[in-house]
Enzyme design. Structure first.
Site, short mmCIF file in Angstrom:
data_model
loop_
_atom_site.label_atom_id
_atom_site.label_comp_id
_atom_site.label_asym_id
_atom_site.label_seq_id
_atom_site.Cartn_x
_atom_site.Cartn_y
_atom_site.Cartn_z
N TYR A 146 0.85 -1.19 0.00
CA TYR A 146 0.00 0.00 0.00
C TYR A 146 0.88 1.24 0.00
O TYR A 146 1.83 1.32 0.78
CB TYR A 146 -0.91 0.00 1.23
CG TYR A 146 -1.78 1.23 1.35
CD1 TYR A 146 -2.81 1.46 0.45
CD2 TYR A 146 -1.60 2.15 2.39
CE1 TYR A 146 -3.63 2.59 0.56
CE2 TYR A 146 -2.41 3.27 2.51
CZ TYR A 146 -3.42 3.49 1.59
OH TYR A 146 -4.23 4.59 1.71
N ASP A 241 9.32 3.01 -0.47
CA ASP A 241 8.29 3.65 0.33
C ASP A 241 8.53 3.26 1.79
O ASP A 241 8.16 2.17 2.22
CB ASP A 241 6.90 3.21 -0.15
CG ASP A 241 5.79 3.87 0.67
OD1 ASP A 241 6.12 4.61 1.62
OD2 ASP A 241 4.61 3.64 0.35
N LYS A 269 4.59 9.25 8.77
CA LYS A 269 4.36 8.68 10.11
C LYS A 269 5.36 9.20 11.15
O LYS A 269 5.18 10.30 11.65
CB LYS A 269 4.33 7.15 10.01
CG LYS A 269 3.18 6.71 9.06
CD LYS A 269 2.84 5.26 9.15
CE LYS A 269 1.89 4.83 8.07
NZ LYS A 269 0.51 4.68 8.45
N1 PLP Z 1 2.91 4.32 2.23
C1 PLP Z 1 2.85 3.39 3.18
C2 PLP Z 1 3.84 2.29 3.22
C3 PLP Z 1 1.85 3.46 4.16
O1 PLP Z 1 1.78 2.53 5.10
C4 PLP Z 1 0.92 4.52 4.10
C5 PLP Z 1 -0.17 4.61 5.08
O2 PLP Z 1 -0.41 3.74 5.87
C6 PLP Z 1 1.04 5.46 3.08
C7 PLP Z 1 2.04 5.35 2.15
C8 PLP Z 1 0.08 6.61 2.99
O3 PLP Z 1 0.30 7.48 4.04
P1 PLP Z 1 -0.86 8.47 4.55
O4 PLP Z 1 -1.88 7.60 5.20
O5 PLP Z 1 -0.14 9.39 5.49
O6 PLP Z 1 -1.38 9.17 3.35
#
Ligand code: PLP
Length: 429
Positions: A146, A241, A269
């Site tokens: 994700y 990511d 985060k």
């Molecule tokens: N990338 C990863 C690996 C994530 O776990 C998340 C959210 O859980 C995101 C991107 C998206 O982040 P946000 O929820 O701050 O938009």
């Protein structure tokens, strides 16, 4: 009916009148485990309290950010001081420069960095940057990783989408999705085939190097090394990511853990300390493609918000304390050992693992190696376990497809109480 459930229920019913599904992010709705979401009124340290003052040991940590636990006094002091100086300026600040210097020092693959307000923005911008820099169209992503909810990335994504059984989202045009190729995680052969067939149009490959949105699933080191090699060979950009795993796996992120250097990294985060802040960064020549110096446009009214930056900066300072990660990792290991032992004693098909302060629990006999394995674990058991633990005041993610998070505020006693509760539940199965 217990009064606590009553108040959560009342609020949930009210919420559904004005908020779709009653929540502002889908997994919060308890859709995959059933029951009523807890409406949280406050949190401190490792504890959260719902609207009826029921206490929970929190293993979600706001889905990752709260590595120091809730309401850390030093963070409160920094945020309070920042608030006194103003909430938002729409102009650059020194704190943003310090944040950029800190991030580029901790993760040297990021020679330059841009601050944004959410992980979704960071990954969306990173993908646009990869396409703009290479002049190519195709993005490779991996099944059940994700990366936030931008259109290019909502193709067979994990987390909430897996939970709700929708491999992609309505509203994402086929015309858009066709520029994202989804491959199985940890499968180097599939990747080699994809590069063989499409090398000339592959702009980049985005991966959660430690996946946390299909439960916890670390990459195979050989797979990540192979991925790096293929990207280099064919001029595609490798995007790590690390929105979730960055500063969770360790101070140098998954890239430090594996010794694999991405071209672009996305963060979120932890770097916002619980406030809306995220970032993307990478090689200088790539980042120089961004506006205002380059042609790839990206912007944000609240980017680098001074209050969020102050929380992030102090969080990043505190996690650099000697032994911070050693102790956090030991505490997580204690949890995993305790849960595994409890299951073993009762003969329950369960196993757990961790990487740094991220952990995964699987109702299966063996640790999964890929998404197909994860799908096979016993979700009925997970739901029973989730609710039985929640009743006992232990708050795990309400989905079998999410990682858990330890904070430095969790004590050995918290962990032991958690394992004892699990042992009690397993013994009745
Ligand atoms: N990338 C990863 C690996 C994530 O776990 C998340 C959210 O859980 C995101 C991107 C998206 O982040 P946000 O929820 O701050 O938009």
């Amino acid at each position: 009916m217990n009064a606590s459930i009553d108040r959560n229920q009342t609020l949930f019913e009210r919420a559904q009148q004005t908020i779709p599904g009653g929540v502002n992010s889908p997994v919060r709705a308890f859709g995959s485990v059933g029951g009523t979401p807890r409406f949280i009124s406050r949190a401190q340290g490792a504890r959260m309290y719902d609207v009826n003052d029921k206490e929970y040991i929190d293993y979600i940590g706001s889905w990752g950010p709260m590595i120091l636990g809730h309401g850390h006094p030093t963070v409160i002091a920094a945020v309070s001081a920042a608030l006194q100086s103003g909430f938002s300026f729409g102009a650059p600040t020194e704190a943003e420069v310090i944040m950029a210097e800190t991030l580029t020092r901790l993760l040297p693959s990021m020679e330059q960095v841009r601050l944004v307000s959410s992980g979704t923005e960071a990954t969306m911008s990173a993908v646009r940057l990869a396409r703009g820099f290479t002049g190519r169209s195709l993005l490779i992503k991996f099944e059940a990783c994700y990366h936030g909810h931008s259109d290019s990335l909502l193709v067979k994504a994990g987390s909430g989408l897996l939970t709700f059984g929708h491999p992609t989202s309505a509203g994402v045009l086929d015309d858009f999705a066709k520029h994202s190729l989804v491959l199985p995680y940890n499968d180097i052969t599939a990747l080699e085939v994809a590069f063989k067939e499409h090398a000339a149009i592959i702009a980049g490959v985005i991966i959660e190097p430690v996946a946390g949105n299909m439960n916890l699933l670390p990459s195979d080191p050989a797979f990540l090394q192979g991925l790096r090699k293929l990207c280099t060979q064919h001029g595609a950009l490798l995007i790590f990511d690390e929105v979730m795993c960055g500063f969770r796996v360790g101070l140098s992120g998954a890239q430090g853990h594996y010794g694999v250097t991405p071209d672009i990294t996305t963060l979120g985060k932890v770097i916002g300390g619980g406030f809306p802040m995220a970032a993307f960064g990478g090689r200088r020549d790539i980042m120089q493609t961004l506006a205002p110096v380059g042609a790839v446009y990206q912007a944000g009214t609240l980017s680098g918000n001074p209050v969020a930056v102050s929380a992030g900066l102090v969080t990043l300072q505190l996690i650099q304390a000697p032994n911070f990660y050693t102790e956090l990792t030991q505490r997580t290991q204690r949890l995993i050992d305790g849960l595994n032992l409890a299951a073993q004693k009762s003969g329950v098909a369960f196993c757990a693992q961790h990487l740094g302060s991220m952990f995964g629990m699987y109702f299966a006999d063996a640790i999964p190696k890929n998404y197909a394995d994860i799908q096979k674990h016993n979700q009925t058991r997970f739901k029973q376990f989730f609710h039985a633990m929640l009743d006992r005041g232990i708050y795990f993610a309400p989905s079998a497809f999410e990682a858990g998070f330890m904070s430095s505020a969790h004590t050995a006693q918290d962990v032991d109480a958690t394992c004892a509760a699990a042992a009690e539940i397993f013994s009745t199965w």
